[in-house]
Design an enzyme around this catalytic site. Structure first.
Site, PDB file in Angstrom:
ATOM      1  N   HIS A   1     -12.613  11.189   2.305  1.00  7.60           N
ATOM      2  CA  HIS A   1     -12.798  10.915   0.833  1.00  7.60           C
ATOM      3  C   HIS A   1     -14.200  10.353   0.315  1.00  7.60           C
ATOM      4  O   HIS A   1     -14.354   9.176  -0.181  1.00  7.60           O
ATOM      5  CB  HIS A   1     -11.673  10.152   0.193  1.00  7.60           C
ATOM      6  CG  HIS A   1     -11.493   8.787   1.092  1.00  7.60           C
ATOM      7  ND1 HIS A   1     -12.276   7.943   1.555  1.00  7.60           N
ATOM      8  CD2 HIS A   1     -10.174   8.197   1.703  1.00  7.60           C
ATOM      9  CE1 HIS A   1     -11.689   7.096   2.220  1.00  7.60           C
ATOM     10  NE2 HIS A   1     -10.404   7.372   2.230  1.00  7.60           N
TER      11      HIS A   1
ATOM     12  N   HIS B   1      -6.458  15.292   4.880  1.00  7.67           N
ATOM     13  CA  HIS B   1      -6.116  14.063   4.692  1.00  7.67           C
ATOM     14  C   HIS B   1      -5.132  13.678   3.604  1.00  7.67           C
ATOM     15  O   HIS B   1      -5.492  14.015   2.241  1.00  7.67           O
ATOM     16  CB  HIS B   1      -7.536  13.362   4.071  1.00  7.67           C
ATOM     17  CG  HIS B   1      -7.452  11.801   3.870  1.00  7.67           C
ATOM     18  ND1 HIS B   1      -8.490  11.116   4.355  1.00  7.67           N
ATOM     19  CD2 HIS B   1      -6.557  11.005   3.262  1.00  7.67           C
ATOM     20  CE1 HIS B   1      -8.028  10.017   3.917  1.00  7.67           C
ATOM     21  NE2 HIS B   1      -6.791   9.794   3.336  1.00  7.67           N
TER      22      HIS B   1
ATOM     23  N   HIS C   1      -1.328  11.525   2.756  1.00  9.44           N
ATOM     24  CA  HIS C   1      -0.574  10.542   2.831  1.00  9.44           C
ATOM     25  C   HIS C   1       1.032  11.118   2.533  1.00  9.44           C
ATOM     26  O   HIS C   1       1.176  11.093   1.220  1.00  9.44           O
ATOM     27  CB  HIS C   1      -0.806   9.171   2.102  1.00  9.44           C
ATOM     28  CG  HIS C   1      -1.899   8.572   2.277  1.00  9.44           C
ATOM     29  ND1 HIS C   1      -2.121   7.524   3.256  1.00  9.44           N
ATOM     30  CD2 HIS C   1      -3.056   8.919   2.047  1.00  9.44           C
ATOM     31  CE1 HIS C   1      -3.226   7.163   3.166  1.00  9.44           C
ATOM     32  NE2 HIS C   1      -4.197   8.039   2.545  1.00  9.44           N
TER      33      HIS C   1
ATOM     34  N   HIS D   1     -12.658   5.659   7.028  1.00  8.55           N
ATOM     35  CA  HIS D   1     -12.588   5.037   5.474  1.00  8.55           C
ATOM     36  C   HIS D   1     -13.799   4.151   5.562  1.00  8.55           C
ATOM     37  O   HIS D   1     -13.970   3.395   5.974  1.00  8.55           O
ATOM     38  CB  HIS D   1     -11.486   4.144   5.429  1.00  8.55           C
ATOM     39  CG  HIS D   1     -11.362   3.606   3.977  1.00  8.55           C
ATOM     40  ND1 HIS D   1     -10.298   3.903   2.928  1.00  8.55           N
ATOM     41  CD2 HIS D   1     -12.073   2.706   3.385  1.00  8.55           C
ATOM     42  CE1 HIS D   1     -10.479   3.462   1.839  1.00  8.55           C
ATOM     43  NE2 HIS D   1     -11.624   2.703   1.891  1.00  8.55           N
TER      44      HIS D   1
ATOM     45  N   LYS E   1      -7.632   7.085  12.974  1.00  8.81           N
ATOM     46  CA  LYS E   1      -8.223   6.561  11.670  1.00  8.81           C
ATOM     47  C   LYS E   1      -8.729   5.361  11.849  1.00  8.81           C
ATOM     48  O   LYS E   1      -8.130   4.540  12.522  1.00  8.81           O
ATOM     49  CB  LYS E   1      -7.174   6.871  10.716  1.00  8.81           C
ATOM     50  CG  LYS E   1      -7.405   6.434   9.168  1.00  8.81           C
ATOM     51  CD  LYS E   1      -8.392   7.174   8.564  1.00  8.81           C
ATOM     52  CE  LYS E   1      -8.922   6.807   7.155  1.00  8.81           C
ATOM     53  NZ  LYS E   1      -7.866   7.021   6.196  1.00  8.81           N
TER      54      LYS E   1
ATOM     55  N   ASP F   1      -6.041  13.366  -0.021  1.00  8.23           N
ATOM     56  CA  ASP F   1      -5.999  11.721  -0.175  1.00  8.23           C
ATOM     57  C   ASP F   1      -4.800  11.573  -1.120  1.00  8.23           C
ATOM     58  O   ASP F   1      -5.044  10.649  -1.856  1.00  8.23           O
ATOM     59  CB  ASP F   1      -7.225  11.069  -0.257  1.00  8.23           C
ATOM     60  CG  ASP F   1      -6.702   9.636  -0.073  1.00  8.23           C
ATOM     61  OD1 ASP F   1      -5.939   9.149   0.589  1.00  8.23           O
ATOM     62  OD2 ASP F   1      -7.626   8.645  -0.625  1.00  8.23           O
TER      63      ASP F   1
HETATM   64  O1  DOR Z   1      -6.589   4.855  -2.941  1.00 14.50           O
HETATM   65  C1  DOR Z   1      -6.123   5.111  -1.730  1.00 14.50           C
HETATM   66  N1  DOR Z   1      -4.764   4.842  -1.332  1.00 14.50           N
HETATM   67  N2  DOR Z   1      -6.954   4.918  -0.835  1.00 14.50           N
HETATM   68  C2  DOR Z   1      -6.755   4.675   0.408  1.00 14.50           C
HETATM   69  O2  DOR Z   1      -7.509   4.465   1.315  1.00 14.50           O
HETATM   70  C3  DOR Z   1      -5.342   4.476   0.832  1.00 14.50           C
HETATM   71  C4  DOR Z   1      -4.368   4.964  -0.088  1.00 14.50           C
HETATM   72  C5  DOR Z   1      -3.070   4.796   0.147  1.00 14.50           C
HETATM   73  O3  DOR Z   1      -2.542   4.569   1.516  1.00 14.50           O
HETATM   74  O4  DOR Z   1      -2.356   4.565  -0.629  1.00 14.50           O
HETATM   75 ZN    ZN Z   2      -6.359   7.950   2.599  1.00 17.62          ZN
END
Ligand code: DOR
Ligand code: ZN
Length: 351
Positions: A176, A15, A17, A138, A101, A251
């Site tokens: 998460h 997971h 980003h 989520h 997702k 995450d």
């Molecule tokens: O804290 C988070 N940031 N939770 C999420 O689900 C998305 C993520 C983000 O993309 O910044």
């Molecule tokens: Zn995330």
């Protein structure tokens, strides 16, 4: 006496980003240094919603990867009310998508295009169950009447349990997870082999009081928000149990400093700069460093039906300072989790 060096199969981040553009160029090398593969979150603006979007995004990720680094991005589709089941299934069959997702609309960062009511995507879910395509969830309700600290637990009852009941073969990852309720829920469904749960490093290390320790600490604000200490302990117990459904997903969610330190700060902790060091710290504190490999390198591939890595990485028990501000080309920066603090483990690299 516990070992001062641990060697494990190269972990994957289930997971992550990595964002896009200039931000991606800055953050991607941190993830690619440690992890062999990553499940890439699709919440860009606009979202990565179609197979064509995912192909293009995957190309941009591979182009941003510094020469000599090996990292495989595993792409996901951002489900919307309008997701076309055929495009999704075709993308999965072609190896473009590894999973899809589910963001409940407005649950978190860039989720405005998410699913407004899970009933609207029944044909998509049916198709995913048929073809064995995992749905990554989520797991928070968006009902403003539900207290923010209860949104995950309520989601289990209101949405996840009925979903598993309706779709008996659907493969699901509760992303998460942050509560003892989720740990118990996953265990209760573990025998089916179709449920997994990722756990972040930050949720193993902080509880909700830490967000307010001595003042409000926007860099510890993420979604789902950290819960009380008993929940953190349940997460540590689950992660270090070695049980198959629990695996690593950082995450890591970078935001510019100015967007975090704001009257309405964004959710997300940037942990990629020291991800494995942070997990090692949590496992070591629990006396379970020997279980890190199952959690970080074996359970995830098994869930996704992929081989574990044949590479090995090493971590040393050597005090290391987490980086200070990571600069962005526009003059802004990203503050890493635990920035400037001393961590007990050091990531050595691929050995
Ligand atoms: O804290 C988070 N940031 N939770 C999420 O689900 C998305 C993520 C983000 O993309 O910044
Ligand atoms: Zn995330």
């Amino acid at each position: 006496m516990s070992a001062d060096r641990i060697i494990l199969r190269r972990p994957d981040d289930w997971h992550v980003h990595v964002r896009d553009g200039d931000m991606m160029k800055v953050v991607l090398p941190y993830t690619a240094a440690q992890f062999g593969r990553g499940i890439i979150m699709p919440n860009l603006k606009p979202p990565v919603a179609t197979a064509a979007d995912a192909r293009a995004y995957r190309d941009r990720i591979l182009a941003a990867l510094p020469a000599g680094m090996s990292f495989t991005p595993l792409m996901t589709a951002y489900l919307t009310d309008g997701t076309d089941p055929h495009d999704l299934a075709q993308g999965f069959r072609d190896g473009v998508f590894t999973a899809a997702k589910l963001y409940p609309a407005n649950a978190t960062t860039n989720s405005a295009h998410g699913v407004t009511d899970i009933a609207r995507i029944e044909p998509v879910l049916e198709r995913m169950a048929e073809i064995g395509m995992p749905i990554l969830i989520h797991g928070e309700v968006t009902d403003p009447a539900i207290d923010i600290f209860d949104r995950e637990a309520v989601f289990l009852d209101r949405v996840l349990a009925p979903l598993l009941e309706r779709h008996k073969t659907l493969r699901v990852v509760l992303e998460h997870c942050t509560t003892a309720d989720s740990v118990a829920f996953v265990r209760a469904h573990a025998a089916s082999g179709r449920i997994g749960a990722t756990i972040t490093a930050h949720h193993l290390l902080i509880n909700r009081s830490d967000i307010f320790a001595g003042g409000i600490r926007p860099h510890l604000y993420c979604l789902p928000i950290a819960k009380r200490e008993a929940h953190r302990e349940a997460l540590v117990e689950a992660a270090t149990s070695g049980e198959g459904p629990f695996f690593l997903g950082t995450d890591t969610a970078p935001h510019a400093l100015t967007a975090k330190e704001s009257a309405c700060g964004c959710a997300g902790c940037f942990t990629a700069a020291t991800a494995l060091e942070l997990y090692a710290e949590a496992f070591d504190k629990a006396g379970a460093i020997d279980r890190l490999e199952a959690f970080a390198s074996l359970n995830g591939p098994r869930f996704y039906g992929l081989p574990p890595s044949e590479e090995r990485v090493a971590l040393d028990r050597t005090p290391t300072k987490a980086p200070d501000l990571v600069l962005l080309p526009d003059g802004d920066g990203i503050l890493p989790f635990r920035s400037g603090e001393t961590l007990n483990w050091r990531f050595v690299g691929v050995v």
